[in-house]
Enzyme design. Structure first.
Site, mmCIF file in Angstrom:
data_model
loop_
_atom_site.group_PDB
_atom_site.id
_atom_site.type_symbol
_atom_site.label_atom_id
_atom_site.label_comp_id
_atom_site.label_asym_id
_atom_site.label_seq_id
_atom_site.Cartn_x
_atom_site.Cartn_y
_atom_site.Cartn_z
ATOM 1 N N THR A 71 0.807 -1.229 0.000
ATOM 2 C CA THR A 71 0.000 0.000 0.000
ATOM 3 C C THR A 71 0.843 1.284 0.000
ATOM 4 O O THR A 71 0.734 2.108 -0.910
ATOM 5 C CB THR A 71 -0.935 -0.015 1.220
ATOM 6 O OG1 THR A 71 -0.147 -0.271 2.393
ATOM 7 C CG2 THR A 71 -1.997 -1.101 1.088
ATOM 8 N N LYS A 116 9.512 -4.022 11.930
ATOM 9 C CA LYS A 116 9.209 -5.456 11.790
ATOM 10 C C LYS A 116 10.454 -6.262 12.188
ATOM 11 O O LYS A 116 10.745 -6.406 13.361
ATOM 12 C CB LYS A 116 8.762 -5.749 10.349
ATOM 13 C CG LYS A 116 7.349 -5.283 10.020
ATOM 14 C CD LYS A 116 7.248 -3.859 9.643
ATOM 15 C CE LYS A 116 5.937 -3.485 9.002
ATOM 16 N NZ LYS A 116 5.844 -2.024 8.788
ATOM 17 N N ARG A 136 -7.218 -7.391 4.164
ATOM 18 C CA ARG A 136 -6.257 -7.251 3.061
ATOM 19 C C ARG A 136 -6.974 -7.773 1.810
ATOM 20 O O ARG A 136 -6.777 -8.885 1.361
ATOM 21 C CB ARG A 136 -4.979 -8.046 3.313
ATOM 22 C CG ARG A 136 -4.144 -7.543 4.470
ATOM 23 C CD ARG A 136 -3.186 -6.395 4.172
ATOM 24 N NE ARG A 136 -3.723 -5.063 4.190
ATOM 25 C CZ ARG A 136 -2.981 -3.976 4.427
ATOM 26 N NH1 ARG A 136 -1.694 -4.067 4.709
ATOM 27 N NH2 ARG A 136 -3.513 -2.783 4.375
ATOM 28 N N PHE A 155 -8.047 2.260 3.434
ATOM 29 C CA PHE A 155 -8.309 1.236 4.447
ATOM 30 C C PHE A 155 -8.036 1.718 5.865
ATOM 31 O O PHE A 155 -8.640 1.232 6.817
ATOM 32 C CB PHE A 155 -7.474 -0.023 4.155
ATOM 33 C CG PHE A 155 -5.997 0.238 4.093
ATOM 34 C CD1 PHE A 155 -5.416 0.705 2.934
ATOM 35 C CD2 PHE A 155 -5.200 0.041 5.199
ATOM 36 C CE1 PHE A 155 -4.054 0.976 2.878
ATOM 37 C CE2 PHE A 155 -3.838 0.301 5.157
ATOM 38 C CZ PHE A 155 -3.269 0.781 3.985
#
Ligand code: PLI
Length: 467
Positions: A135, A268, A392, A458
């Protein structure tokens, strides 16, 4: 009295986490009424739920890591100098050693690095081929005047395919773009590790090597999104012939050697809560990046990160290379996948490295994609159990230039596992809640979007229930 004990044959050797828990944070399960009210206030969007109303938070693995005591120690000793912090030097040295790129440009998080990279490497009208969109990555490519084109292998679009390297680039698809627009029409190839949008699926070393060979001949750069590269390396170690005895660090170094630079969301793999960077081999590009970073992020020796955060990231990168750590990390994700499979819950196979993805097309076959089935399942899972997950599918995919909704093949809900945070019993609870939602799938209705932001919809879109 006990009789003689019989020890079973073939006792398995389980993996376990190479750490123990030193600090805990209390969590609380809100009542069913509280959950219903929170979801309605949030417009049926799990991004808009307050964390205090969430029981087990599998929204994302981004910035939700638990840090080690050594990382916390680095936080305490952080050098907050505006220029030339010792923690920048420490991070630079680790990045050069572990990833092998000469130049480090720190940024506040991954999208900051994507912004700088896109601005310095994309000319208006150029194509950016990539192994599926992400995204924020695609947003910055388009924002810089480029156009993303997907060159991932077809297996990536099939949630039932058990192909082990669904993240791979299809070189024939790439070649067709090169034939059409010529090498000058291509900004660079954007190569993501453990491809997020198709289920956290890895690329193989062989594919990265072939891609590099193909691009080198044409003078096209390959830029890695190394956000989950270490997790990808675990899959190379366990699935790709010839790498069984190779260390994670050596695999990572070889993977990066086939690329010209990378962007990373440090939130991450790098085991921290904030931060990211752009790393480059080319001196000229690095100079351009340093000129931009001071305008958009911060001085080129902190780029939006505090000194202490750079220190914690340097430690996190080293910790992430430990085989026992990465095995426990990826196998824990697989544990959830196996539990869900046992309950008959449809999931994307093979299991990803950071998340398990529910295959909502198989859960709600009756629901048209225009009614946002994955968004609805994420909401239902929250109502059922207080577990937060993420859509997703069609909502994440957004709209094309003409305003039409993209209709992605994959309509998924992501159950993302934060690193070093939850135990197997948390995942047992999650799998049972998913199974209960699936049991009542036939009675579940769709959603209507009532507020739609212009980009990256989103995050903040709002919905109403159709029943
Ligand atoms: O959230 P950022 O800005 O630190 O990183 C952006 C980003 C870039 N690449 C990839 C593959 C990502 O997954 C990514 C962020 N991912 C989020 C926030 C996620 O929940 O997956």
């Amino acid at each position: 009295m006990f009789g003689p004990m019989r020890i079973a044959d073939n006792i398995p050797t389980s993996w376990c986490e190479p750490w123990k828990i030193k600090t805990i944070e209390h969590i609380h399960l809100a009542s069913a009424e509280e959950r219903r009210s929170a979801l309605e206030i949030a417009g049926w969007n799990t991004f808009l739920l307050p964390s205090r109303r969430v029981y087990i938070d599998l929204l994302t693995d981004s910035g939700t890591n638990a840090m080690s005591d050594v990382q916390w120690a680095a936080i305490m000793t952080g050098d907050e100098a505006y220029a030339g912090s010792k923690d920048f030097e420490r991070l630079e040295e680790v990045v050069q050693k572990v990833y092998g790129y000469e130049h480090l440009i720190p940024t506040h998080q991954g999208r900051g690095a994507e912004h700088i990279q896109s601005q310095i490497m994309i000319k208006k009208g150029q194509i950016v081929p990539g192994n599926m969109y992400f995204t924020t990555t695609k947003f910055h490519q388009e924002h810089a005047g480029g156009e993303f084109e997907d060159v991932i292998v077809d297996e990536a679009f099939d949630p039932h395919s058990e192909f082990e390297f669904k993240g791979n680039v299809d070189l024939a698809k790439l070649d067709r773009i090169v034939q059409r627009v010529g090498p000058q029409g291509i900004a660079y190839v954007s190569l993501e590790t453990n491809v997020n949008m198709c289920g956290g699926q890895p690329i193989s070393m062989a594919n990265a090597r072939e891609l590099k060979a193909y691009c080198s001949k044409l003078g096209i750069k390959v830029m890695l999104d190394a956000t989950r590269a270490v997790e990808n390396c675990y899959f190379i170690n366990t699935k790709e012939a010839g790498y069984e005895a190779t260390s994670i660090s050596a695999i990572l170094a070889e993977l990066c050697s086939y690329t010209d630079g990378c962007t990373i969301s440090g939130k991450k793999d790098c085991l921290v809560n904030i931060g990211g960077f752009l790393a480059l081999r080319d001196d000229h590009l690095a100079q351009m990046a340093r000129e931009l970073v001071v305008a958009f992020e911060g001085l080129h020796t902190y780029g939006g990160m505090a000194g202490r955060d750079m220190g914690a990231m340097a430690v996190g990168i080293v910790e992430s290379q430990d085989f026992e750590y990465i095995r426990a990390r990826v196998e824990q994700v697989g544990y959830l996948g196996k539990r869900l499979e046992r309950f008959g819950v449809p999931v994307v196979k093979p299991f990803g490295g950071h998340a398990i993805y529910l295959n909502v097309r198989d859960i709600l076959p009756h629901m048209p994609q225009e009614q946002y089935p994955a968004q609805r399942i994420a909401a239902e899972l929250y109502l059922e159990s207080g577990v937060r997950s993420m859509e997703r599918g069609i909502v994440s995919a957004g709209r094309d230039h003409d305003g039409n909704e993209y209709k992605p093949d994959l309509e998924l809900v992501r159950l993302t596992i934060p690193r070093r945070v939850y135990t197997q019993s948390h995942l047992d609870y999650v799998s049972e809640a998913c199974a209960r939602v699936c049991q009542r799938a036939e009675s579940i209705r769709g959603l209507k979007m009532v507020y739609e932001p212009g980009s990256l919809r989103f995050f903040q879109a709002r919905f109403e229930s159709l029943n």
